[in-house]
Design a protein around this motif. Sequence first.
Motif, PDB file in Angstrom:
ATOM      1  N   ASP A  67     107.587  40.885  50.462  1.00 44.90           N
ATOM      2  CA  ASP A  67     107.719  38.648  50.380  1.00 44.90           C
ATOM      3  C   ASP A  67     108.405  38.645  52.203  1.00 44.90           C
ATOM      4  O   ASP A  67     108.077  38.009  52.640  1.00 44.90           O
ATOM      5  CB  ASP A  67     108.261  38.658  49.618  1.00 44.90           C
ATOM      6  CG  ASP A  67     108.166  38.233  48.406  1.00 44.90           C
ATOM      7  OD1 ASP A  67     107.108  38.231  48.821  1.00 44.90           O
ATOM      8  OD2 ASP A  67     108.886  37.689  47.220  1.00 44.90           O
ATOM      9  N   TYR A  68     108.849  39.610  52.631  1.00 44.30           N
ATOM     10  CA  TYR A  68     109.640  39.233  53.702  1.00 44.30           C
ATOM     11  C   TYR A  68     108.837  39.885  54.979  1.00 44.30           C
ATOM     12  O   TYR A  68     108.930  38.773  55.870  1.00 44.30           O
ATOM     13  CB  TYR A  68     110.590  40.458  53.906  1.00 44.30           C
ATOM     14  CG  TYR A  68     111.324  40.919  55.424  1.00 44.30           C
ATOM     15  CD1 TYR A  68     112.107  39.226  56.535  1.00 44.30           C
ATOM     16  CD2 TYR A  68     111.057  41.576  56.433  1.00 44.30           C
ATOM     17  CE1 TYR A  68     112.363  39.934  57.356  1.00 44.30           C
ATOM     18  CE2 TYR A  68     111.594  41.785  57.491  1.00 44.30           C
ATOM     19  CZ  TYR A  68     112.229  40.773  58.153  1.00 44.30           C
ATOM     20  OH  TYR A  68     112.845  40.992  59.789  1.00 44.30           O
ATOM     21  N   PHE A  69     108.946  41.176  54.681  1.00 41.71           N
ATOM     22  CA  PHE A  69     107.177  41.022  56.136  1.00 41.71           C
ATOM     23  C   PHE A  69     105.807  39.735  55.942  1.00 41.71           C
ATOM     24  O   PHE A  69     105.649  39.461  57.151  1.00 41.71           O
ATOM     25  CB  PHE A  69     106.192  42.177  56.051  1.00 41.71           C
ATOM     26  CG  PHE A  69     107.190  43.881  55.713  1.00 41.71           C
ATOM     27  CD1 PHE A  69     108.099  43.466  57.626  1.00 41.71           C
ATOM     28  CD2 PHE A  69     108.249  44.501  54.868  1.00 41.71           C
ATOM     29  CE1 PHE A  69     109.195  44.516  57.925  1.00 41.71           C
ATOM     30  CE2 PHE A  69     108.518  45.201  55.651  1.00 41.71           C
ATOM     31  CZ  PHE A  69     109.001  45.501  57.001  1.00 41.71           C
ATOM     32  N   HIS A  70     105.788  39.393  54.650  1.00 47.05           N
ATOM     33  CA  HIS A  70     104.724  38.579  55.192  1.00 47.05           C
ATOM     34  C   HIS A  70     105.308  37.116  55.091  1.00 47.05           C
ATOM     35  O   HIS A  70     104.394  36.413  56.122  1.00 47.05           O
ATOM     36  CB  HIS A  70     104.008  38.144  53.231  1.00 47.05           C
ATOM     37  CG  HIS A  70     104.048  36.699  52.780  1.00 47.05           C
ATOM     38  ND1 HIS A  70     102.122  37.032  53.563  1.00 47.05           N
ATOM     39  CD2 HIS A  70     103.553  35.369  52.533  1.00 47.05           C
ATOM     40  CE1 HIS A  70     101.390  35.453  53.313  1.00 47.05           C
ATOM     41  NE2 HIS A  70     102.415  34.868  52.684  1.00 47.05           N
ATOM     42  N   HIS A  71     106.311  36.930  54.861  1.00 51.83           N
ATOM     43  CA  HIS A  71     107.620  35.889  55.437  1.00 51.83           C
ATOM     44  C   HIS A  71     107.562  35.607  57.007  1.00 51.83           C
ATOM     45  O   HIS A  71     106.868  34.738  57.709  1.00 51.83           O
ATOM     46  CB  HIS A  71     108.252  35.456  55.525  1.00 51.83           C
ATOM     47  CG  HIS A  71     108.975  34.297  56.045  1.00 51.83           C
ATOM     48  ND1 HIS A  71     108.842  33.257  56.508  1.00 51.83           N
ATOM     49  CD2 HIS A  71     110.340  34.493  57.210  1.00 51.83           C
ATOM     50  CE1 HIS A  71     110.147  32.561  56.854  1.00 51.83           C
ATOM     51  NE2 HIS A  71     110.244  33.070  57.311  1.00 51.83           N
ATOM     52  N   LEU A  72     106.879  36.904  57.467  1.00 51.74           N
ATOM     53  CA  LEU A  72     107.068  37.351  59.516  1.00 51.74           C
ATOM     54  C   LEU A  72     106.007  37.009  60.146  1.00 51.74           C
ATOM     55  O   LEU A  72     105.722  36.592  60.945  1.00 51.74           O
ATOM     56  CB  LEU A  72     108.221  38.916  59.642  1.00 51.74           C
ATOM     57  CG  LEU A  72     109.216  39.472  59.344  1.00 51.74           C
ATOM     58  CD1 LEU A  72     109.842  40.153  59.977  1.00 51.74           C
ATOM     59  CD2 LEU A  72     110.249  37.908  60.367  1.00 51.74           C
ATOM     60  N   ARG A  73     104.495  37.280  58.870  1.00 51.55           N
ATOM     61  CA  ARG A  73     103.348  37.194  59.923  1.00 51.55           C
ATOM     62  C   ARG A  73     102.636  36.162  59.534  1.00 51.55           C
ATOM     63  O   ARG A  73     102.051  35.893  60.383  1.00 51.55           O
ATOM     64  CB  ARG A  73     102.328  38.309  58.453  1.00 51.55           C
ATOM     65  CG  ARG A  73     101.153  38.100  58.827  1.00 51.55           C
ATOM     66  CD  ARG A  73     100.100  39.398  58.177  1.00 51.55           C
ATOM     67  NE  ARG A  73      98.885  39.539  58.478  1.00 51.55           N
ATOM     68  CZ  ARG A  73      97.898  39.836  58.384  1.00 51.55           C
ATOM     69  NH1 ARG A  73      98.427  40.909  57.197  1.00 51.55           N
ATOM     70  NH2 ARG A  73      96.720  40.267  58.620  1.00 51.55           N
ATOM     71  N   PHE A  74     103.298  35.199  58.952  1.00 50.45           N
ATOM     72  CA  PHE A  74     102.830  33.870  58.389  1.00 50.45           C
ATOM     73  C   PHE A  74     103.481  32.520  59.166  1.00 50.45           C
ATOM     74  O   PHE A  74     102.786  31.528  59.018  1.00 50.45           O
ATOM     75  CB  PHE A  74     101.692  33.761  57.455  1.00 50.45           C
ATOM     76  CG  PHE A  74     101.140  34.499  56.853  1.00 50.45           C
ATOM     77  CD1 PHE A  74      99.663  33.910  57.946  1.00 50.45           C
ATOM     78  CD2 PHE A  74     100.960  35.288  56.044  1.00 50.45           C
ATOM     79  CE1 PHE A  74      98.347  34.834  57.070  1.00 50.45           C
ATOM     80  CE2 PHE A  74     100.361  36.306  55.806  1.00 50.45           C
ATOM     81  CZ  PHE A  74      99.093  35.914  56.150  1.00 50.45           C
ATOM     82  N   PRO A 112     116.006  39.355  58.276  1.00 48.19           N
ATOM     83  CA  PRO A 112     115.379  39.080  57.526  1.00 48.19           C
ATOM     84  C   PRO A 112     115.497  38.136  56.577  1.00 48.19           C
ATOM     85  O   PRO A 112     117.506  37.631  56.886  1.00 48.19           O
ATOM     86  CB  PRO A 112     115.134  40.253  56.577  1.00 48.19           C
ATOM     87  CG  PRO A 112     116.316  41.349  56.861  1.00 48.19           C
ATOM     88  CD  PRO A 112     116.695  40.773  58.447  1.00 48.19           C
ATOM     89  N   VAL A 113     115.009  37.275  55.898  1.00 46.02           N
ATOM     90  CA  VAL A 113     116.045  36.284  55.266  1.00 46.02           C
ATOM     91  C   VAL A 113     116.649  36.962  54.028  1.00 46.02           C
ATOM     92  O   VAL A 113     116.355  37.938  53.808  1.00 46.02           O
ATOM     93  CB  VAL A 113     114.952  35.007  54.362  1.00 46.02           C
ATOM     94  CG1 VAL A 113     114.143  34.566  55.395  1.00 46.02           C
ATOM     95  CG2 VAL A 113     113.737  36.242  53.760  1.00 46.02           C
ATOM     96  N   ALA A 114     117.754  36.076  53.232  1.00 44.08           N
ATOM     97  CA  ALA A 114     118.520  36.511  52.223  1.00 44.08           C
ATOM     98  C   ALA A 114     117.528  37.062  51.101  1.00 44.08           C
ATOM     99  O   ALA A 114     116.753  36.344  50.690  1.00 44.08           O
ATOM    100  CB  ALA A 114     119.436  35.650  51.763  1.00 44.08           C
ATOM    101  N   VAL A 115     117.843  38.870  50.612  1.00 44.88           N
ATOM    102  CA  VAL A 115     117.338  39.064  49.233  1.00 44.88           C
ATOM    103  C   VAL A 115     118.197  39.179  48.239  1.00 44.88           C
ATOM    104  O   VAL A 115     118.545  39.649  48.276  1.00 44.88           O
ATOM    105  CB  VAL A 115     117.297  40.302  50.344  1.00 44.88           C
ATOM    106  CG1 VAL A 115     116.234  40.919  48.904  1.00 44.88           C
ATOM    107  CG2 VAL A 115     115.672  40.469  51.290  1.00 44.88           C
TER     108      VAL A 115
END
Length: 872
Positions: free
Chosen positions: A843-850, A864-867
Motif C-alpha cells: 500500500d505504501y508503494f502504491h500511495h507513492l506512485r499515484f 512512509p505513512v503510519a503502518v
Amino acid sequence: AVPSDSMGSIIKTLQQHGESADEGVQLKTLQTVLTILQSVHQPTDEEGTAAVLGICFRLLANARGASNVSSTAGATLRQAVGLIFERVVVEEGLGESSSLSIGKPLRERYVRWSELRTKLGAAGDSPLQKCEGSSARSAVKLVEDLCSLASGGSASWLKCPPLSRGFALDILEYVLARHPDAFLKLLELHTLLKDRVITLLIMSMRTPSGGGEHHASSAADMDAGDLTYWRLLFRTVSTVTKNFSVVLTTESEVFLTKLLTGFSAQVDQAAWQRLYGLEALRVFAQDPFLVGFFFESYDMREKSTKVISGIVQAAARQVREHFVDCHNMDDVLMHVSQAYKAKAAGSEFAPDVENLSSHGQSGYQGDDWQSVVLGIDILLGLLEGTEKLTDCALQMEDAPQVGVRYPSTGACKRLVGDIWEEAQSALYSVLTCAEQEALVLELLRGYQNFTSAAGLLGLTEARDAFLGPLCTLTLVQGEAASLQSLSPQAGVPQTPTNAFSRQASFNGASMQAVEKEQSLTMLTPKNVQAIRTLLNVAQRLEEVLGEAWVIILETIAALERTLHSPHASTQEGPSTGAQLKSDLDILHASSTQLFASSREMSDEAVKCLLDALRQVSVKELHDLSISVSGNTQGGSQVHVFAIARAFDVVVHNIHRLEELWGLVTMHIMDALSSTSGPVRAACMDVLDKALTTVMTSEDFLERHQLGSSARETGSDSNRSLEDSKCMDRVLLSPLRPVYDSSRSDTDRASVLRMVLNVLQRCGENLQEGFRPILELLVLAAQGSEATIPVAFQSVRLLVSDLLGSLPEKLVKDAVKCVSGFAHQDRDINVALTAVGLLWNTGDYFHHLRFSSSSEPVYSPSVRPVAVPRSAS
C-alpha cells in the motif's frame, strides 16, 4: 655634600677610630665605610680602596670576642668586595653575563658555552681583555691578598693582621660565585684563578686544616674552626668547578677525582669528610649542564676519570650502606622523611656536621641519615638532569643552530646506560619502604623523569627497569602480586635491578580468590601517587612505548578492577560519603584521559596500543572466566577492561575508523570465543554501547554527511569523502560474523538487540549500513523460537519507521527480509504479523506512485505513512 678632596682625611680619621676599643665607635666606623663605598666619592685609586677595605679587615681581626663587631665587619666586607667587583664589570665593559650556571634554560647555556669556546679559541689561548681601570687593578690585588690569607700568609696590599683562613676562603668563594665573568674575561684575574686559586685549593685538599699533622677522624675530635674551614674549602672547590670547568677542564678533573677517591671502597672516610664531599657532588648532580659537560668531557674519554659514573656509585653506596644495610632502618627512614618534608616546605637540606653524635651501641650514627638524604638528592638530580639533557638533544636535532655545540642523543644514550642500574637499585630500596608523601613524590618524580628519558631514547631495558617497579607500586598487595606474575614477554625485564619480581610469592590464585582474601580494597597515598606518575609516563611516551604498553595496560586493568570493587577505599579517610567517590572518580577519569589522548597519536602508535589491549585481553578473559565460574552466588557485574578500552580508542579516533576497525573486530571475535556466558554477555554489552556511541558522535555524523554530499555531486575531488558514506557499513559488518560464531541463542539474541538499538538511535542516518543489517535479519528469520521475536522487532521498526530512509537499491532486499519472516513456521504470530507488514508495504508503494505524477516510483526523501499493526 662632602668635597671630593676631603675623602683622604676622612679615611685617615676612620682608620684612627677603627683602633678604638669602644664597640659603638667600631660599628659606626663600619657603617661609614660602607656609605663611602656606595657614594659617588668612593676611592678611585688602589691606595684609597686598600685603606677602606683594610679598616674592615683590621676590625674583624681585632674584634676579640665582640660578636656584634665581628659579624658586622664580615657582612660589611662582603658588601664592600661585591661593590668593587660591580664597579669592575661597569668600568671594564664586561657586558652581558657569560656565566653558564646561573638560572638560564639549558639550551641557552649550551649556546653561551659555544660562544665562550669561540672567544677563547679551541686551545683556550686567545688573548683575554687586560685590566685597564683602577677598580680592576684593585680587584686583582684583593684576590692576591685573599689567596695569601687563605693559605696562612699575610696581606701585603691590605696591610691587615693575620685572619682566619676560613674567612679569607669565604670571601674568595663569594667573589668567585657571584662574579665569574670577571675571571672568565679579564686576563689578570683569569691568570690568578689558574695560578693562585687552583693551587691553593689543590694544596689545601691534600693537607688538613692549619697545615699540621692533626687529621681528626670524627667531628667531635675537631674544633669548630677546622670544620668551618673544611666546609668552606669544599664549597669553594664546588664553586670553581661549577663556574669554570668549561675553561679549566683539566683542573676540574683533579678536583672531581679527589672528591670521588674519598668514596671508594678502599678509603675509610671520616663522617664529616663524607658529608662535605656529598654536598659538593650534589651541586654538580643537580645541574643538568654540568652533568652533560662532565659526561662528555670525562666519562666518554678513554683515559679520563669516569666522573658521572663515580658520582652515581658514590651516592648509591651511601643509600646501601646507611639505609639498606643499616640496623636502624626505621630511624634512618624517619629522619630522611622529615628532611624531605622540610624541603617541600621550602627548607633545603644542609648537613649538620658540627652536631654529629653517636646514638647508643647499635652502630647508628647521626651522619647515616644525612648521607642517605644527600645520596638520594644526588641520584634524583642525575635522573632529572638526564631527562633535561635528552629533551635538549632531541629539540636541537630537530632545529639545530649553526655553531652551537649541544648534547647529542648518542651521549645521552651512553649516559642512561651508565647510570640506570645503580640508580634504580638504590632508589627502589627507599621507595618500597617510604610512606611520607613528600619523600614518595620526590622519588616518583625521579622515576618519571628517567623513564621518560630512556623511553624517548629507545632504551627499552633501562625504561622497563624503571617502569616495572613503578607499575607494581601502583597496586594494592593482591593485584601487585598478580602483576608480578607476568612473563618477560609481557614487559617485565629480567634484570638484576628488578629482583623484586622474583621475591614476590604469587600462588596463581584467581582474581576471585584474591578478592575473597581482601575484605577491603585499600588504595594508599603511595598507590595513588604512583598511579598518577604511571599515567604521566604513558602519556609522555605514548608514541614510543611499543610492547611496554602491555605492562602499563595490565596495571591500569588492575587499577580499574580495584576502582570497580564495592569495597574500594583510599587511606586518607573513611570510606564513606562523597569525598571517597570523588577521589576514586578522579583516578578513573585520569585513566580514561589516557585513551582519549590517543586521538593525537600517530597511526602506528594507536595500532600498537590496540595490539597491546588485545594481548591483555587474553589473560583478562581467562581470569574472568575462572572468577565467574567460581562465583556460585552470582549477581556480580563483569567488567571487561581491554575490550571496553579498545572501543574507547575507536570512539576517539573516528577519523581513522577504516584503519582501526578491523583490529577491533578481531579483538571482539577473540573475546566472544570465551566459554563463560557472563563474560560473553559483558563483551556484547560493550560492543552494543560502542556502536551506538560511535554512530551518534558528531565526528561520525559530520564525516557521514560529507560522504553523502560527495556521492550526490559525483565530484572526483570528493572521492575520498564519498568513501565516508560506507563508514556505517564498515562499522556494522562485524555483526554477521559475531552472530554466526555465537555459542547460544542468548548470544544471538544479544546481537539482534544490538541491531534494534542501532535502528532506534541511528536508523535515520544509516545508508550503506542497512545492507549488513538486512543480511543479518534474513539469516535470523531462519533462527529459533528464542531469537525470531527479537529479530522481528527490528523488521517491524524498519518497515514502519525507516522504509523511506532506505537506499533505493536495498528496498527489494527489505521486502525479501519481511517475506522471510512471513514464510517461517516457528513463530506463527510473527509470521502473520509479517504478512500484514507486506500488505502495508505494498500500500505504501502504491500511495507513492499515484500521489503525484512528478514523483518517482520510490523516493528515499518521502517518509512512509503510519503502518498499523496487523492482527495476529
